[in-house]
Write a protein that holds these residues in place. Structure first.
Motif, short mmCIF file in Angstrom:
data_model
loop_
_atom_site.label_atom_id
_atom_site.label_comp_id
_atom_site.label_asym_id
_atom_site.label_seq_id
_atom_site.Cartn_x
_atom_site.Cartn_y
_atom_site.Cartn_z
N TYR A 3 -6.48 -5.27 -2.67
CA TYR A 3 -6.02 -6.26 -1.96
C TYR A 3 -5.08 -6.21 -1.66
O TYR A 3 -3.86 -7.32 -2.92
CB TYR A 3 -7.07 -7.82 -1.79
CG TYR A 3 -6.96 -8.94 -0.64
CD1 TYR A 3 -7.46 -8.60 0.52
CD2 TYR A 3 -5.34 -9.49 -0.36
CE1 TYR A 3 -7.17 -9.24 2.02
CE2 TYR A 3 -5.48 -10.47 0.04
CZ TYR A 3 -6.34 -10.13 1.86
OH TYR A 3 -6.21 -10.97 2.80
N PRO A 4 -3.70 -5.69 -1.30
CA PRO A 4 -2.51 -5.60 -2.12
C PRO A 4 -1.46 -6.73 -1.42
O PRO A 4 -1.41 -7.01 -0.38
CB PRO A 4 -1.71 -4.80 -2.27
CG PRO A 4 -2.74 -4.17 -0.68
CD PRO A 4 -3.84 -4.90 -0.73
N PHE A 5 -0.83 -7.49 -2.04
CA PHE A 5 0.58 -8.89 -2.07
C PHE A 5 1.13 -8.01 -1.84
O PHE A 5 1.91 -7.34 -3.26
CB PHE A 5 0.21 -10.07 -3.03
CG PHE A 5 -0.66 -10.51 -2.44
CD1 PHE A 5 -0.89 -11.69 -1.62
CD2 PHE A 5 -1.95 -10.11 -3.21
CE1 PHE A 5 -2.45 -12.58 -1.19
CE2 PHE A 5 -3.48 -10.76 -2.91
CZ PHE A 5 -3.40 -11.71 -2.69
N GLU A 6 1.89 -7.67 -0.87
CA GLU A 6 3.38 -7.51 -0.13
C GLU A 6 4.58 -8.14 -0.18
O GLU A 6 5.01 -8.37 0.92
CB GLU A 6 3.77 -5.59 -0.11
CG GLU A 6 2.38 -4.54 -0.28
CD GLU A 6 1.97 -3.83 0.64
OE1 GLU A 6 2.14 -3.41 1.62
OE2 GLU A 6 1.37 -2.63 -0.06
N LEU A 7 6.13 -7.20 -0.71
CA LEU A 7 7.06 -7.73 -0.56
C LEU A 7 8.70 -6.59 0.06
O LEU A 7 8.79 -5.96 -1.00
CB LEU A 7 8.17 -8.90 -1.35
CG LEU A 7 9.40 -9.88 -0.42
CD1 LEU A 7 9.33 -10.61 0.63
CD2 LEU A 7 9.68 -9.92 -1.94
N GLY A 8 8.55 -6.27 1.40
CA GLY A 8 9.75 -5.08 2.02
C GLY A 8 8.87 -4.41 1.01
O GLY A 8 9.80 -3.73 0.77
N HIS A 18 -11.55 -8.74 -3.80
CA HIS A 18 -12.56 -9.87 -3.37
C HIS A 18 -11.83 -11.66 -4.23
O HIS A 18 -11.47 -12.01 -3.51
CB HIS A 18 -13.62 -9.83 -4.36
CG HIS A 18 -15.03 -8.89 -3.60
ND1 HIS A 18 -15.29 -7.76 -4.13
CD2 HIS A 18 -15.30 -9.25 -2.62
CE1 HIS A 18 -16.30 -7.53 -3.75
NE2 HIS A 18 -16.28 -7.95 -2.55
N SER A 19 -10.55 -10.78 -5.25
CA SER A 19 -9.82 -11.41 -5.83
C SER A 19 -8.10 -11.82 -5.12
O SER A 19 -8.49 -13.02 -5.10
CB SER A 19 -9.15 -11.64 -7.70
OG SER A 19 -8.83 -10.32 -7.34
N GLY A 20 -7.91 -10.90 -4.05
CA GLY A 20 -6.82 -10.86 -3.37
C GLY A 20 -8.12 -11.69 -1.98
O GLY A 20 -6.75 -12.85 -1.83
N GLN A 21 -8.75 -11.66 -1.15
CA GLN A 21 -8.68 -11.86 -0.33
C GLN A 21 -9.38 -14.21 -0.70
O GLN A 21 -8.70 -14.89 0.09
CB GLN A 21 -11.23 -11.60 0.09
CG GLN A 21 -10.71 -10.54 1.22
CD GLN A 21 -11.32 -10.05 2.24
OE1 GLN A 21 -12.18 -10.21 1.44
NE2 GLN A 21 -11.67 -9.50 2.64
N LEU A 22 -10.05 -13.84 -2.10
CA LEU A 22 -10.16 -15.37 -2.20
C LEU A 22 -8.79 -16.22 -2.81
O LEU A 22 -8.69 -17.23 -2.07
CB LEU A 22 -10.97 -15.83 -3.67
CG LEU A 22 -11.86 -16.98 -4.47
CD1 LEU A 22 -11.86 -17.65 -3.15
CD2 LEU A 22 -11.77 -16.79 -5.78
N LEU A 40 1.75 -16.54 3.08
CA LEU A 40 0.90 -15.17 2.86
C LEU A 40 0.61 -14.62 4.59
O LEU A 40 -0.08 -15.61 5.24
CB LEU A 40 0.18 -15.32 1.60
CG LEU A 40 0.49 -15.96 0.84
CD1 LEU A 40 -0.85 -16.13 -0.42
CD2 LEU A 40 1.30 -14.67 0.23
N THR A 41 1.19 -13.36 4.99
CA THR A 41 0.17 -13.42 6.16
C THR A 41 -0.26 -11.58 6.07
O THR A 41 0.69 -10.91 5.69
CB THR A 41 2.23 -12.71 7.68
OG1 THR A 41 2.30 -14.23 7.21
CG2 THR A 41 1.50 -12.46 8.00
N PRO A 42 -1.68 -11.79 6.23
CA PRO A 42 -2.40 -10.80 6.34
C PRO A 42 -1.37 -9.64 7.06
O PRO A 42 -0.70 -9.77 8.47
CB PRO A 42 -3.47 -11.06 7.24
CG PRO A 42 -3.52 -12.30 6.57
CD PRO A 42 -2.34 -13.27 7.10
N CYS A 48 -1.64 -8.52 2.31
CA CYS A 48 -0.88 -9.85 2.53
C CYS A 48 0.83 -9.50 2.36
O CYS A 48 0.81 -9.33 1.93
CB CYS A 48 -1.26 -11.18 1.98
SG CYS A 48 -2.62 -11.64 2.48
N ASP A 49 1.54 -9.93 2.94
CA ASP A 49 3.08 -10.49 3.36
C ASP A 49 3.27 -11.27 2.84
O ASP A 49 2.99 -12.50 3.02
CB ASP A 49 3.35 -9.39 4.82
CG ASP A 49 3.46 -7.94 5.16
OD1 ASP A 49 3.08 -7.18 3.72
OD2 ASP A 49 3.29 -7.28 6.33
#
Length: 118
Positions: A3-8, A18-22, A40-42, A48-49
């Motif tokens: 569940y990656p959290f990304e910026l540009g 699971h940890s990312g979703q939580l 944070l935007t799915p 999430c972006d």
């Protein structure tokens, strides 16, 4: 599955699914309570972006709540979310000013958590 959290196009945190979703769910809930966007935007890739300005405001609001009380229950509820959010914010190029009495503890906890966040 992650569940990656990304910026540009850059992955700031490649969380486990699971940890990312939580984390994202907890952040949305806390943001709603604080009446702030979480930053944070799915996205379509299943993560999430990150929007740094909104994330900064969210983390400032969460820390403001945390630091304005000595209520141990409130501290316990907010603590893990706050530490994770501080690491994510730093990876997005932001930072907040912590009160002197919190600086050392949060610095150590952020460093330990950042290592486990890859």
């Amino acid at each position: 599955m992650s569940y990656p959290f990304e910026l540009g196009g850059e992955t700031l945190w490649d969380a486990g699914y699971h940890s990312g979703q939580l984390y994202a769910s907890l952040a949305r809930g806390a943001a709603e309570f604080l009446e702030l966007p979480p930053g944070l935007t799915p996205n379509r890739q299943g993560g999430c972006d990150v929007e740094p300005v909104a994330l900064q405001s969210f983390v400032e609001g969460l820390y403001g709540l945390y630091s304005s009380t000595r209520n141990e229950l409130l501290h316990g509820l907010a603590h893990g979310l706050l530490v994770t959010s501080l690491v994510l914010l730093e990876r997005a190029g932001g930072a907040i000013t912590l009160k002197t009495e919190h600086e050392e503890v949060f610095r150590e906890e952020k460093a330990a958590l950042a290592r486990s966040m890859g």
